[in-house]
Design an enzyme around this catalytic site. Structure first.
Site, PDB file in Angstrom:
ATOM      1  N   ASP A 161       0.870   5.118   1.781  1.00 14.19           N
ATOM      2  CA  ASP A 161       0.117   5.857   3.047  1.00 14.19           C
ATOM      3  C   ASP A 161      -0.523   7.166   2.623  1.00 14.19           C
ATOM      4  O   ASP A 161      -0.065   7.959   1.652  1.00 14.19           O
ATOM      5  CB  ASP A 161       1.096   6.294   4.017  1.00 14.19           C
ATOM      6  CG  ASP A 161       2.002   5.058   4.810  1.00 14.19           C
ATOM      7  OD1 ASP A 161       1.329   4.101   4.533  1.00 14.19           O
ATOM      8  OD2 ASP A 161       3.131   5.410   5.234  1.00 14.19           O
TER       9      ASP A 161
ATOM     10  N   HIS B 123       0.830  -1.087   0.040  1.00 13.35           N
ATOM     11  CA  HIS B 123      -0.262   0.047  -0.174  1.00 13.35           C
ATOM     12  C   HIS B 123       0.815   1.227   0.094  1.00 13.35           C
ATOM     13  O   HIS B 123       2.185   0.930   0.355  1.00 13.35           O
ATOM     14  CB  HIS B 123      -1.042   0.000   1.294  1.00 13.35           C
ATOM     15  CG  HIS B 123      -0.047   0.307   2.345  1.00 13.35           C
ATOM     16  ND1 HIS B 123       0.462  -0.748   3.290  1.00 13.35           N
ATOM     17  CD2 HIS B 123       0.027   1.198   3.447  1.00 13.35           C
ATOM     18  CE1 HIS B 123       1.095  -0.303   4.204  1.00 13.35           C
ATOM     19  NE2 HIS B 123       0.980   0.740   4.270  1.00 13.35           N
TER      20      HIS B 123
ATOM     21  N   ARG C  29       8.832  -8.746  15.060  1.00  9.54           N
ATOM     22  CA  ARG C  29       9.261  -7.483  14.567  1.00  9.54           C
ATOM     23  C   ARG C  29       8.101  -6.303  15.313  1.00  9.54           C
ATOM     24  O   ARG C  29       6.879  -6.688  15.469  1.00  9.54           O
ATOM     25  CB  ARG C  29       8.924  -7.397  13.037  1.00  9.54           C
ATOM     26  CG  ARG C  29       9.198  -5.931  12.404  1.00  9.54           C
ATOM     27  CD  ARG C  29       8.942  -5.899  10.969  1.00  9.54           C
ATOM     28  NE  ARG C  29       8.786  -4.440  10.564  1.00  9.54           N
ATOM     29  CZ  ARG C  29       9.674  -3.525  10.185  1.00  9.54           C
ATOM     30  NH1 ARG C  29      11.166  -3.864  10.334  1.00  9.54           N
ATOM     31  NH2 ARG C  29       9.548  -2.380   9.751  1.00  9.54           N
TER      32      ARG C  29
HETATM   33  C1  GA4 Z   1      -2.489   2.837   5.463  1.00 13.53           C
HETATM   34  C2  GA4 Z   1      -1.712   3.633   6.381  1.00 13.53           C
HETATM   35  C3  GA4 Z   1      -2.040   3.898   7.894  1.00 13.53           C
HETATM   36  O1  GA4 Z   1      -1.663   2.569   8.496  1.00 13.53           O
HETATM   37  C4  GA4 Z   1      -3.449   3.820   8.121  1.00 13.53           C
HETATM   38  C5  GA4 Z   1      -4.050   2.295   7.313  1.00 13.53           C
HETATM   39  C6  GA4 Z   1      -5.580   2.293   7.453  1.00 13.53           C
HETATM   40  C7  GA4 Z   1      -6.160   1.318   8.811  1.00 13.53           C
HETATM   41  O2  GA4 Z   1      -5.206   0.540   9.030  1.00 13.53           O
HETATM   42  O3  GA4 Z   1      -7.295   1.456   9.215  1.00 13.53           O
HETATM   43  C8  GA4 Z   1      -6.171   1.627   6.140  1.00 13.53           C
HETATM   44  C9  GA4 Z   1      -4.848   1.809   5.190  1.00 13.53           C
HETATM   45  C10 GA4 Z   1      -4.038   2.854   6.021  1.00 13.53           C
HETATM   46  C11 GA4 Z   1      -5.421   2.382   3.696  1.00 13.53           C
HETATM   47  C12 GA4 Z   1      -6.616   1.732   3.317  1.00 13.53           C
HETATM   48  C13 GA4 Z   1      -7.370   1.341   4.212  1.00 13.53           C
HETATM   49  C14 GA4 Z   1      -7.305   2.298   5.466  1.00 13.53           C
HETATM   50  C15 GA4 Z   1      -6.268   0.102   6.169  1.00 13.53           C
HETATM   51  C16 GA4 Z   1      -7.017  -0.028   4.727  1.00 13.53           C
HETATM   52  C17 GA4 Z   1      -7.463  -1.118   4.305  1.00 13.53           C
HETATM   53  C18 GA4 Z   1      -4.100   3.991   9.465  1.00 13.53           C
HETATM   54  C19 GA4 Z   1      -4.241   4.948   6.955  1.00 13.53           C
HETATM   55  O4  GA4 Z   1      -4.415   5.926   7.464  1.00 13.53           O
HETATM   56  O5  GA4 Z   1      -4.272   4.255   5.831  1.00 13.53           O
END
Ligand code: GA4
Length: 334
Positions: A211, A209, A276
């Site tokens: 951010d 992914h 980790r």
């Molecule tokens: C990825 C980056 C951060 O960890 C996060 C994640 C979020 C979550 O864990 O709720 C998301 C992911 C993240 C992006 C897409 C969606 C939302 C999990 C997911 C499948 C906290 C963020 O802001 O986006």
């Protein structure tokens, strides 16, 4: 219901191999924050990788160690206790489920609001039995120091790019309404990993992914697992370094720089024998903030590559997406 382990394996994929090509092998940009000439290297790293390692970061080791030991204590406590701090909607303890749309990872985590309020009644913290306020303080100390470093980096970047003011990016993190998140990830060792021996496949701790926020600052223990995706589509493993920080460009910074900086695709693969632990600060803007290329950065007739949107809209769209989705594509101009 326990998801089957097969769900956690990646498809066979290309890995960067430095034995094949020792001369062209890319190395992770190293930024020494104590050196005055780091600005140029920072901009270059954000353009070429969207990722770099930071040394002489100024975050006291004592804050890092305290948080690491509290987090380790938490994750080694009984599941029934940890679950009292969950589910993570939006904040709290999570186990294997990531987000709301069917993503899984070989990971347990705590997702916290990075707003530094002394809310000792926060249900997430009440599981820290002897002294919930203590954990809050430890998180506050750590987040305050890491946020300061993130702002310093953002100011160096704005400065080097000659933008209208050096705080164009950092003011968004400093804003009282800043929508920033803090996350602690615990990747348990997976002994079954060797048994499975699926050729070319890896057990995924946290799937690929980018951010969504502006900037992410990560610190981990000395267990490997983090990988970044290179331009040629291969995965490069990031050698862990518990005394340094790793920073990545988020989607919002990519948009604000009209694509000059790249948000980097990354993931974490599981380890068969060592756990980790990583902690990540995600610096985000206020919900009402318009995310668009900065005027002072556009040259000549340069047009925005993106449709206009607020952070609220982008975050909403992110929450409704799958981890590996290209979330920016929806907002690209055709
Ligand atoms: C990825 C980056 C951060 O960890 C996060 C994640 C979020 C979550 O864990 O709720 C998301 C992911 C993240 C992006 C897409 C969606 C939302 C999990 C997911 C499948 C906290 C963020 O802001 O986006």
């Amino acid at each position: 219901s326990k998801p089957p382990i097969e769900l956690f394996f990646s498809k066979p994929c290309k890995q960067t191999n430095n034995n094949n090509n020792p001369l062209n092998f890319p190395t992770i940009p190293l930024i020494d924050l104590s050196k005055s000439d780091s600005k140029h290297l920072l901009v270059k790293a954000c353009q070429e990788f969207g990722f770099f390692k930071v040394i002489n970061h100024g975050v006291p080791m004592q804050f890092i160690n305290k948080l690491e030991s509290e987090a380790t204590k938490f994750f080694s406590s009984p599941l029934s206790l940890k679950q009292k701090a969950g589910p993570p909607n939006p904040f709290g303890y999570g186990n294997r489920r990531l987000g709301q749309n069917g993503d899984f990872g070989w990971v347990e985590y705590l997702l916290l609001n990075a707003k530094l309020e002394s809310d000792h009644k926060n249900p997430t913290f009440s599981v820290f039995e002897e002294n919930p306020g203590n954990f809050q303080c430890i998180v506050n100390d750590y987040v305050t120091a890491v946020k300061k470093m993130a702002c310093e980096i953002l100011e160096l970047l704005a400065d080097e790019m000659g933008l209208e003011s050096r705080n164009v990016f950092s003011k968004l993190l400093m804003d009282e309404q800043s929508d920033s998140v803090f996350r602690v990830n615990y990747y348990p060792p997976c002994p079954e990993l060797q048994e499975y021996e699926m050729k070319g496949k890896k057990l995924i701790g946290f799937g690929e992914h980018t951010d969504p926020q502006i900037i992410s600052v990560l610190r981990s223990n000395n267990t490997s697992g983090l990988e970044i995706s290179l331009r040629d589509g291969s995965w490069m493993s990031v050698p862990p370094d518990s005394s340094s920080f790793f920073v990545n460009v988020g989607d919002s910074l990519q948009v604000m720089t009209n694509g000059r900086f790249k948000s980097v695709k990354h993931r974490v693969v599981a380890n068969s024998s060592k756990s980790r632990l990583s902690m990540i600060y995600f610096g985000g803007p206020p919900l009402s903030e318009k995310i668009a290329p900065l005027d002072s950065l556009m040259v000549g007739e340069e047009a925005s590559l993106y449709k206009e949107f607020t952070w609220f809209e982008y975050r909403k769209s992110a929450v409704n997406s799958r981890l590996s989705d290209n979330r920016l594509r929806l907002f690209e101009k055709i």
